[in-house]
Design a protein around this motif. Structure first.
Motif, mmCIF file in Angstrom:
data_model
loop_
_atom_site.group_PDB
_atom_site.id
_atom_site.type_symbol
_atom_site.label_atom_id
_atom_site.label_comp_id
_atom_site.label_asym_id
_atom_site.label_seq_id
_atom_site.Cartn_x
_atom_site.Cartn_y
_atom_site.Cartn_z
ATOM 1 N N TYR A 7 0.853 -1.196 0.000
ATOM 2 C CA TYR A 7 0.000 0.000 0.000
ATOM 3 C C TYR A 7 0.888 1.245 0.000
ATOM 4 O O TYR A 7 1.867 1.321 0.744
ATOM 5 C CB TYR A 7 -0.891 -0.027 1.249
ATOM 6 N N ASP A 31 1.387 -8.731 -1.046
ATOM 7 C CA ASP A 31 0.010 -8.283 -0.854
ATOM 8 C C ASP A 31 -0.232 -6.978 -1.616
ATOM 9 O O ASP A 31 0.442 -5.976 -1.371
ATOM 10 C CB ASP A 31 -0.233 -8.040 0.644
ATOM 11 N N SER A 124 -11.503 -8.983 4.367
ATOM 12 C CA SER A 124 -10.640 -8.047 5.073
ATOM 13 C C SER A 124 -11.492 -7.024 5.804
ATOM 14 O O SER A 124 -12.535 -6.600 5.286
ATOM 15 C CB SER A 124 -9.711 -7.345 4.065
ATOM 16 N N SER A 175 -0.748 -3.371 8.798
ATOM 17 C CA SER A 175 -0.113 -2.378 9.681
ATOM 18 C C SER A 175 0.516 -3.087 10.893
ATOM 19 O O SER A 175 0.302 -2.684 12.052
ATOM 20 C CB SER A 175 -1.105 -1.304 10.137
ATOM 21 N N ARG A 179 2.649 1.163 11.624
ATOM 22 C CA ARG A 179 3.330 2.209 10.828
ATOM 23 C C ARG A 179 4.482 2.847 11.600
ATOM 24 O O ARG A 179 4.736 4.043 11.490
ATOM 25 C CB ARG A 179 2.329 3.257 10.343
ATOM 26 N N LYS A 217 4.761 -3.266 5.303
ATOM 27 C CA LYS A 217 5.164 -2.565 4.077
ATOM 28 C C LYS A 217 6.498 -1.896 4.355
ATOM 29 O O LYS A 217 6.705 -1.286 5.408
ATOM 30 C CB LYS A 217 4.108 -1.523 3.701
ATOM 31 N N THR A 219 9.831 0.138 2.020
ATOM 32 C CA THR A 219 10.426 0.461 0.720
ATOM 33 C C THR A 219 11.947 0.536 0.841
ATOM 34 O O THR A 219 12.652 0.216 -0.100
ATOM 35 C CB THR A 219 9.890 1.798 0.157
ATOM 36 N N HIS A 223 14.752 -1.379 5.970
ATOM 37 C CA HIS A 223 13.493 -1.816 6.593
ATOM 38 C C HIS A 223 13.089 -3.205 6.105
ATOM 39 O O HIS A 223 12.645 -4.045 6.885
ATOM 40 C CB HIS A 223 12.365 -0.819 6.285
ATOM 41 N N ASN A 227 12.836 -6.267 8.760
ATOM 42 C CA ASN A 227 11.585 -7.007 8.953
ATOM 43 C C ASN A 227 11.779 -8.492 8.638
ATOM 44 O O ASN A 227 11.266 -9.363 9.347
ATOM 45 C CB ASN A 227 10.475 -6.391 8.091
#
Ligand code: NAP
Length: 262
Positions: A7, A31, A124, A175, A179, A217, A219, A223, A227
């Protein structure tokens, strides 16, 4: 048990690069959603990757405006075209709003599964009540409910409901690091210090302990890697209890139309 959320990765080049990098790192669950405006980039990244398409678990979602029977079928066909695939592993109802009508919507999803175009049916942002109705009505099994979940929103009631034998629905956590907000929480900082990890990794490891697939998420390469390395963080019972005892509650995604606000 760990996927990549996409997203807000809307720029084509950035999305191709991010998904490609994630696949090289080991991520195998991607996703997306028709509403994310990046299915073309996600599809190209998967196609360009050295990883076989069969080894990638590709999930997308039908938007609330496309949830009547006919629109589900055309929307899925459009997603397949943008993704450049003839099969997606998991297709979700993105929100139970707009054109969503349990019988009509899920009949179209069941047809897609019966035709072998989708592997699994997902929903969802479903509450316990909506999920209960969906499980009862659907001719095909509901595989997963994707909801916001992290230590500040543990979704205890949904977890208990989903684990029942006659329900048997997986939870997918969106999330999952709130975030970034998980970094402010004392308990997560303490557990992170003990494991020489970060609060974000602890949040992802806690979700894994709950048998929930997390789809953070990211980029930046740092990160993405941080993760991914959460898979090496092994929490013990004491850690999980400490995290379960957090009393603060925070919901990040909370639109007025959400079923829990009705
Ligand atoms: P999130 O994954 O909790 O957080 C993403 C944010 O955290 C980005 O700003 C990212 O920055 C940053 N970040 C990532 N890893 C980090 C780390 N290790 N340390 C510090 N910051 C880090 O939130 P989300 O994007 O809302 O949720 C994840 C995915 O869930 C979405 O991408 C989407 O696929 C799905 N989702 C679904 C719904 C739904 O209605 N079904 C709703 C929301 C989200 P960088 O990008 O700069 O790396």
């Amino acid at each position: 048990m760990l996927g990549l959320g996409t997203y807000q990765i809307e720029a084509y080049d950035e999305c191709v690069e991010t998904v490609g990098q994630a696949l090289r790192m080991g991520y195998r669950h991607i996703d997306t959603a028709e509403g994310y405006d990046n299915e073309d980039a996600v599809g190209d990244a998967v196609a360009d990757s050295d990883v076989d398409r069969d080894d990638v678990f590709l999930a997308t979602k039908v938007s609330p405006d496309n949830l009547d029977y006919d629109h589900v079928l055309t929307s899925a066909a459009d997603s397949f075209e943008r993704l450049g695939v003839d099969f997606v592993d998991l297709l979700y109802v993105h929100w139970p709003t707009g054109e969503y009508e349990t019988t009509d919507t899920l009949e179209a999803f069941a047809e897609l599964r019966e035709e072998g175009l989708i592997g699994e049916i997902g929903v969802s942002n479903f509450t316990v009540d909506l999920l209960e109705e969906a499980v009862e009505v659907s001719e095909e099994p509901i595989f997963a409910n994707q909801v916001e979940m992290h230590p500040l929103l543990p979704q205890t009631e949904l977890q208990q409901f989903c684990a029942q034998d006659d329900v048997d629905v997986e939870l997918v956590a969106y999330s999952p690091i709130a975030r970034g907000d998980v970094s402010d929480v004392d308990e997560l900082q303490a557990v992170a210090e003990k494991h020489d990890a970060t609060p974000q990794q602890v949040s992802l490891a806690w979700l894994r302990e709950k048998e929930v697939t997390a789809i953070p998420k990211a980029t930046s390469e740092d990160h993405l890697r941080e993760n991914w390395l959460s898979l090496d963080v092994e929490l013990d019972d004491e850690d999980v209890e400490k995290i379960d005892s957090i009393e603060e509650r925070r919901r990040i995604v909370d639109p007025d139309k959400a079923p829990w606000n009705q």
